[in-house]
Design a protein around this motif. Structure first.
Motif, PDB file in Angstrom:
ATOM      1  N   SER A 139     -66.484  79.587  33.196  1.00 31.55           N
ATOM      2  CA  SER A 139     -65.106  79.219  32.849  1.00 31.55           C
ATOM      3  C   SER A 139     -64.413  78.405  33.943  1.00 31.55           C
ATOM      4  O   SER A 139     -63.370  77.811  33.691  1.00 31.55           O
ATOM      5  CB  SER A 139     -64.277  80.469  32.534  1.00 31.55           C
ATOM      6  N   LYS A 150     -66.238  75.976  35.758  1.00 30.81           N
ATOM      7  CA  LYS A 150     -66.949  74.702  35.860  1.00 30.81           C
ATOM      8  C   LYS A 150     -67.440  74.278  34.478  1.00 30.81           C
ATOM      9  O   LYS A 150     -68.086  75.051  33.782  1.00 30.81           O
ATOM     10  CB  LYS A 150     -68.148  74.826  36.802  1.00 30.81           C
ATOM     11  N   SER A 151     -67.140  73.040  34.108  1.00 28.49           N
ATOM     12  CA  SER A 151     -67.597  72.507  32.828  1.00 28.49           C
ATOM     13  C   SER A 151     -68.876  71.699  33.056  1.00 28.49           C
ATOM     14  O   SER A 151     -69.239  71.371  34.189  1.00 28.49           O
ATOM     15  CB  SER A 151     -66.521  71.619  32.219  1.00 28.49           C
ATOM     16  N   LEU A 176     -67.810  73.532  27.531  1.00 30.90           N
ATOM     17  CA  LEU A 176     -66.818  74.333  28.225  1.00 30.90           C
ATOM     18  C   LEU A 176     -67.112  75.795  27.903  1.00 30.90           C
ATOM     19  O   LEU A 176     -66.944  76.237  26.758  1.00 30.90           O
ATOM     20  CB  LEU A 176     -65.419  73.945  27.750  1.00 30.90           C
ATOM     21  N   VAL A 230     -62.962  73.019  35.987  1.00 33.40           N
ATOM     22  CA  VAL A 230     -62.154  73.036  34.771  1.00 33.40           C
ATOM     23  C   VAL A 230     -60.691  72.954  35.202  1.00 33.40           C
ATOM     24  O   VAL A 230     -60.228  73.755  35.991  1.00 33.40           O
ATOM     25  CB  VAL A 230     -62.418  74.313  33.947  1.00 33.40           C
ATOM     26  N   TYR A 283     -72.810  76.776  34.989  1.00 32.66           N
ATOM     27  CA  TYR A 283     -71.418  76.541  34.610  1.00 32.66           C
ATOM     28  C   TYR A 283     -70.868  77.771  33.919  1.00 32.66           C
ATOM     29  O   TYR A 283     -71.595  78.567  33.333  1.00 32.66           O
ATOM     30  CB  TYR A 283     -71.246  75.263  33.770  1.00 32.66           C
ATOM     31  N   ALA A 321     -68.570  79.670  24.272  1.00 24.10           N
ATOM     32  CA  ALA A 321     -68.468  78.285  24.729  1.00 24.10           C
ATOM     33  C   ALA A 321     -68.142  77.375  23.558  1.00 24.10           C
ATOM     34  O   ALA A 321     -68.383  77.704  22.395  1.00 24.10           O
ATOM     35  CB  ALA A 321     -69.766  77.836  25.384  1.00 24.10           C
TER      36      ALA A 321
END
Length: 165
Positions: free
Chosen positions: A68, A70-71, A49, A128, A66, A95
Motif C-alpha cells: 500500500s 509502493k505502486s 496499486l 503511493v 509492492y 489490489a
C-alpha cells in the motif's frame, strides 16, 4: 473514510475473490485470502496499486515488492515470477490494476515537456501519493455507476497516466 479504506471497500464489494475484470474492462480487481507460491506470469502494461497485503516479483536478478506504500508500473510485456507474500483470510491481499494503453502512453510522452528521450522503465515501483490515489479512487468508484464509465473513465485514466509519467 480515507482513500485506501474506500478502495478496500470497493474491491471487496466488486470482487468476491480471485481476479475480476470489472465493468470497466481495463480495471482489474484482486482479492486473495492467502499467500501464494512463486510462479511464472506474463505481466502486460499495467499499473498496480495494492491497498492491502504485499506482492513480490522477480525479474531476472531483481526482486521487487509492492504494497500500500509502493505502486507498480509495468510498461511492456514482461515475464516475471510472482507471489503474494502477505495475505490471510482476515486481511486478504487487495489490489486494483489498470491496463495501460501503449498508444496513449506514447501520445502523452509527446505532449509532456522534458520527456524528449522517449525512454520508459520496463518495470518500476514508486511511492503511493495522494496525486495517484485520488484518480485511482475516482476510477474505481465508477464501478458503482457503470453508466458513467464510458465518459468519465478515460478522464481519470488520462490523469493516472500523466501522474505515472
Amino acid at each position: 473514510m480515507d482513500h485506501l479504506s474506500e478502495l478496500k471497500a470497493l474491491i471487496v464489494r466488486h470482487c468476491a475473490g480471485g481476479r475480476t475484470v470489472s465493468a470497466n474492462p481495463r480495471l482489474v480487481l484482486l482479492n486473495a485470502p492467502r499467500t501464494t507460491r512463486p510462479g511464472p506470469a506474463l505481466y502486460q502494461p499495467t499499473f498496480f496499486l495494492a491497498v492491502q497485503g504485499r506482492k513480490r516479483l522477480v525479474v531476472g536478478d531483481r526482486v521487487i515488492e509492492y504494497d500500500s506504500a509502493k505502486s507498480l508500473m509495468v510498461s511492456i510485456d514482461l515475464p516475471v515470477t510472482a507471489a503474494i507474500c502477505e495475505a490471510s483470510p482476515e486481511k486478504p491481499y487487495l489490489a486494483v490494476g489498470l491496463s495501460l494503453d501503449r498508444a496513449a502512453i506514447a501520445a502523452m510522452l509527446l505532449e509532456m515537456p522534458g520527456q524528449d528521450d522517449g525512454r520508459l522503465a520496463s518495470i518500476a515501483v514508486a511511492p503511493v501519493t495522494a496525486e495517484i490515489l485520488d484518480p485511482m479512487l475516482r476510477l474505481t468508484r465508477l464501478l458503482d455507476r457503470p453508466e458513467d464509465i464510458p465518459v468519465l473513465a478515460p478522464l481519470a485514466e488520462r490523469e493516472i497516466l500523466y501522474r505515472l509519467l
